[in-house]
Design a protein around this motif. Sequence first.
Motif, PDB file in Angstrom:
ATOM      1  N   VAL A  98       0.846  -1.198   0.000  1.00 47.98           N
ATOM      2  CA  VAL A  98       0.000   0.000   0.000  1.00 47.98           C
ATOM      3  C   VAL A  98       0.880   1.246   0.000  1.00 47.98           C
ATOM      4  O   VAL A  98       2.041   1.207   0.416  1.00 47.98           O
ATOM      5  N   THR A  99       0.313   2.349  -0.447  1.00 47.09           N
ATOM      6  CA  THR A  99       1.100   3.588  -0.493  1.00 47.09           C
ATOM      7  C   THR A  99       0.987   4.400   0.794  1.00 47.09           C
ATOM      8  O   THR A  99       1.803   5.279   1.024  1.00 47.09           O
ATOM      9  N   LEU A 100      -0.012   4.117   1.625  1.00 47.69           N
ATOM     10  CA  LEU A 100      -0.275   4.937   2.823  1.00 47.69           C
ATOM     11  C   LEU A 100      -0.357   6.421   2.459  1.00 47.69           C
ATOM     12  O   LEU A 100       0.247   7.252   3.109  1.00 47.69           O
ATOM     13  N   LYS A 101      -1.120   6.722   1.416  1.00 48.50           N
ATOM     14  CA  LYS A 101      -1.202   8.120   0.996  1.00 48.50           C
ATOM     15  C   LYS A 101      -2.029   8.968   1.959  1.00 48.50           C
ATOM     16  O   LYS A 101      -2.032  10.185   1.856  1.00 48.50           O
ATOM     17  N   ASP A 102      -2.734   8.309   2.890  1.00 54.30           N
ATOM     18  CA  ASP A 102      -3.337   9.058   4.002  1.00 54.30           C
ATOM     19  C   ASP A 102      -3.379   8.152   5.231  1.00 54.30           C
ATOM     20  O   ASP A 102      -3.276   6.932   5.136  1.00 54.30           O
ATOM     21  N   LEU A 103      -3.513   8.783   6.393  1.00 57.18           N
ATOM     22  CA  LEU A 103      -3.403   8.065   7.662  1.00 57.18           C
ATOM     23  C   LEU A 103      -4.545   7.076   7.871  1.00 57.18           C
ATOM     24  O   LEU A 103      -4.386   6.091   8.590  1.00 57.18           O
ATOM     25  N   ARG A 104      -5.681   7.306   7.224  1.00 63.78           N
ATOM     26  CA  ARG A 104      -6.813   6.386   7.384  1.00 63.78           C
ATOM     27  C   ARG A 104      -6.460   4.976   6.928  1.00 63.78           C
ATOM     28  O   ARG A 104      -6.979   3.998   7.462  1.00 63.78           O
ATOM     29  N   LYS A 105      -5.581   4.855   5.926  1.00 65.19           N
ATOM     30  CA  LYS A 105      -5.181   3.532   5.431  1.00 65.19           C
ATOM     31  C   LYS A 105      -4.500   2.738   6.546  1.00 65.19           C
ATOM     32  O   LYS A 105      -4.783   1.560   6.748  1.00 65.19           O
ATOM     33  N   LYS A 137      10.087   7.428 -14.641  1.00 64.91           N
ATOM     34  CA  LYS A 137      10.685   6.654 -15.742  1.00 64.91           C
ATOM     35  C   LYS A 137      10.166   5.215 -15.720  1.00 64.91           C
ATOM     36  O   LYS A 137       9.791   4.659 -16.757  1.00 64.91           O
ATOM     37  N   GLN A 138      10.121   4.606 -14.529  1.00 61.04           N
ATOM     38  CA  GLN A 138       9.620   3.237 -14.406  1.00 61.04           C
ATOM     39  C   GLN A 138       8.156   3.160 -14.837  1.00 61.04           C
ATOM     40  O   GLN A 138       7.742   2.219 -15.505  1.00 61.04           O
ATOM     41  N   ASN A 139       7.390   4.167 -14.459  1.00 64.93           N
ATOM     42  CA  ASN A 139       5.977   4.229 -14.814  1.00 64.93           C
ATOM     43  C   ASN A 139       5.806   4.291 -16.336  1.00 64.93           C
ATOM     44  O   ASN A 139       4.944   3.614 -16.903  1.00 64.93           O
ATOM     45  N   ALA A 140       6.638   5.090 -16.991  1.00 65.62           N
ATOM     46  CA  ALA A 140       6.553   5.254 -18.451  1.00 65.62           C
ATOM     47  C   ALA A 140       6.876   3.965 -19.180  1.00 65.62           C
ATOM     48  O   ALA A 140       6.418   3.754 -20.303  1.00 65.62           O
ATOM     49  N   GLU A 141       7.665   3.082 -18.541  1.00 67.25           N
ATOM     50  CA  GLU A 141       8.072   1.828 -19.178  1.00 67.25           C
ATOM     51  C   GLU A 141       7.102   0.679 -18.909  1.00 67.25           C
ATOM     52  O   GLU A 141       7.248  -0.401 -19.469  1.00 67.25           O
ATOM     53  N   ARG A 142       6.102   0.915 -18.052  1.00 67.98           N
ATOM     54  CA  ARG A 142       5.135  -0.135 -17.713  1.00 67.98           C
ATOM     55  C   ARG A 142       4.045  -0.237 -18.769  1.00 67.98           C
ATOM     56  O   ARG A 142       3.715   0.743 -19.429  1.00 67.98           O
ATOM     57  N   SER A 143       3.447  -1.418 -18.877  1.00 66.25           N
ATOM     58  CA  SER A 143       2.345  -1.586 -19.830  1.00 66.25           C
ATOM     59  C   SER A 143       1.092  -0.865 -19.334  1.00 66.25           C
ATOM     60  O   SER A 143       0.310  -0.356 -20.120  1.00 66.25           O
ATOM     61  N   ARG A 144       0.891  -0.814 -18.017  1.00 65.86           N
ATOM     62  CA  ARG A 144      -0.269  -0.126 -17.447  1.00 65.86           C
ATOM     63  C   ARG A 144       0.242   1.096 -16.688  1.00 65.86           C
ATOM     64  O   ARG A 144       0.672   1.009 -15.552  1.00 65.86           O
ATOM     65  N   GLN A 145       0.203   2.233 -17.342  1.00 65.59           N
ATOM     66  CA  GLN A 145       0.777   3.450 -16.762  1.00 65.59           C
ATOM     67  C   GLN A 145      -0.245   4.208 -15.920  1.00 65.59           C
ATOM     68  O   GLN A 145      -1.432   4.204 -16.214  1.00 65.59           O
ATOM     69  N   VAL A 146       0.286   4.862 -14.892  1.00 64.60           N
ATOM     70  CA  VAL A 146      -0.511   5.744 -14.043  1.00 64.60           C
ATOM     71  C   VAL A 146      -0.272   7.165 -14.547  1.00 64.60           C
ATOM     72  O   VAL A 146       0.871   7.519 -14.851  1.00 64.60           O
ATOM     73  N   PRO A 147      -1.332   8.012 -14.636  1.00 65.31           N
ATOM     74  CA  PRO A 147      -1.087   9.407 -15.029  1.00 65.31           C
ATOM     75  C   PRO A 147      -0.059  10.055 -14.099  1.00 65.31           C
ATOM     76  O   PRO A 147      -0.076   9.830 -12.886  1.00 65.31           O
ATOM     77  N   VAL A 148       0.851  10.842 -14.666  1.00 67.67           N
ATOM     78  CA  VAL A 148       1.968  11.426 -13.911  1.00 67.67           C
ATOM     79  C   VAL A 148       1.467  12.237 -12.716  1.00 67.67           C
ATOM     80  O   VAL A 148       2.053  12.178 -11.633  1.00 67.67           O
ATOM     81  N   GLU A 149       0.364  12.981 -12.890  1.00 70.62           N
ATOM     82  CA  GLU A 149      -0.158  13.794 -11.777  1.00 70.62           C
ATOM     83  C   GLU A 149      -0.536  12.911 -10.586  1.00 70.62           C
ATOM     84  O   GLU A 149      -0.275  13.248  -9.434  1.00 70.62           O
ATOM     85  N   ILE A 150      -1.148  11.762 -10.887  1.00 70.06           N
ATOM     86  CA  ILE A 150      -1.540  10.846  -9.812  1.00 70.06           C
ATOM     87  C   ILE A 150      -0.298  10.256  -9.154  1.00 70.06           C
ATOM     88  O   ILE A 150      -0.220  10.146  -7.930  1.00 70.06           O
ATOM     89  N   LEU A 151       0.689   9.884  -9.951  1.00 68.19           N
ATOM     90  CA  LEU A 151       1.943   9.345  -9.418  1.00 68.19           C
ATOM     91  C   LEU A 151       2.593  10.340  -8.464  1.00 68.19           C
ATOM     92  O   LEU A 151       2.978   9.997  -7.339  1.00 68.19           O
ATOM     93  N   VAL A 152       2.701  11.601  -8.888  1.00 69.50           N
ATOM     94  CA  VAL A 152       3.324  12.643  -8.066  1.00 69.50           C
ATOM     95  C   VAL A 152       2.508  12.883  -6.800  1.00 69.50           C
ATOM     96  O   VAL A 152       3.063  12.971  -5.691  1.00 69.50           O
ATOM     97  N   ASN A 153       1.173  12.967  -6.935  1.00 68.86           N
ATOM     98  CA  ASN A 153       0.328  13.202  -5.760  1.00 68.86           C
ATOM     99  C   ASN A 153       0.386  12.043  -4.775  1.00 68.86           C
ATOM    100  O   ASN A 153       0.345  12.252  -3.557  1.00 68.86           O
ATOM    101  N   HIS A 155       3.027  10.037  -4.336  1.00 72.68           N
ATOM    102  CA  HIS A 155       4.320  10.168  -3.657  1.00 72.68           C
ATOM    103  C   HIS A 155       4.259  11.257  -2.586  1.00 72.68           C
ATOM    104  O   HIS A 155       4.745  11.074  -1.472  1.00 72.68           O
ATOM    105  N   ARG A 156       3.649  12.377  -2.946  1.00 71.50           N
ATOM    106  CA  ARG A 156       3.537  13.489  -1.996  1.00 71.50           C
ATOM    107  C   ARG A 156       2.689  13.061  -0.789  1.00 71.50           C
ATOM    108  O   ARG A 156       3.042  13.323   0.360  1.00 71.50           O
ATOM    109  N   GLY A 157       1.561  12.393  -1.054  1.00 71.54           N
ATOM    110  CA  GLY A 157       0.679  11.946   0.030  1.00 71.54           C
ATOM    111  C   GLY A 157       1.371  10.968   0.954  1.00 71.54           C
ATOM    112  O   GLY A 157       1.259  11.064   2.184  1.00 71.54           O
TER     113      GLY A 157
END
Length: 198
Positions: A98-105, A137-153, A155-157
Amino acid sequence: FPSHDKFVKDKLIGVEGFNFDVDELKSLAMRTPQLVDKIKSQFGVDPTKLNLKNPNDVAKLHEIIGDELKLDDKRKKMLFASILSADPSRKPNLIFDVTLKDLRKLQNLSNDVKKLGYDNDKIHIVWVINDIEVAKKQNAERSRQVPVEILVNTHRGASMTMNDIVNMGNDLKKYMDGDIVFAFNKVKVDSDVAKSDK
């Protein structure tokens, strides 16, 4: 642990356990009271007091769990049986990716594993920290990519949540009281292991 962090899990910190889906955890935690009641009615005993050296009892336990949770997979039946029937000191290690992007997780995971008999001191966090540019870079090389904004958010979360967690002091013990490990994962850069005096 994301798949590209398998090296960190297997080689760097030696974490061993079953990769466990959060939705399966939620389902099992919600169904545990009914499962325990059914096991008690079939065996006349608390599941953690079962003698699992008896193959007939093991087969019956797997059958109850499989029927109640609609499981066909033998490995999952065995895992769920060991989660429900093992003493808290001998329960199997479970790994949640899990990413633990918020404390509720963390709160939700902690509540669910405690319902399954895991103690707070057996709940640990391993935060695999990857450089955001490497992650892009890893995301761009995957077959199922996540939008960059979501990836950055995300990581930030995760970063903000971990900051909250390490600054909670004794309040953190409501959710976990195990270890927190920071594993830096920049290829050919983060190759030294540093440990606190704890």
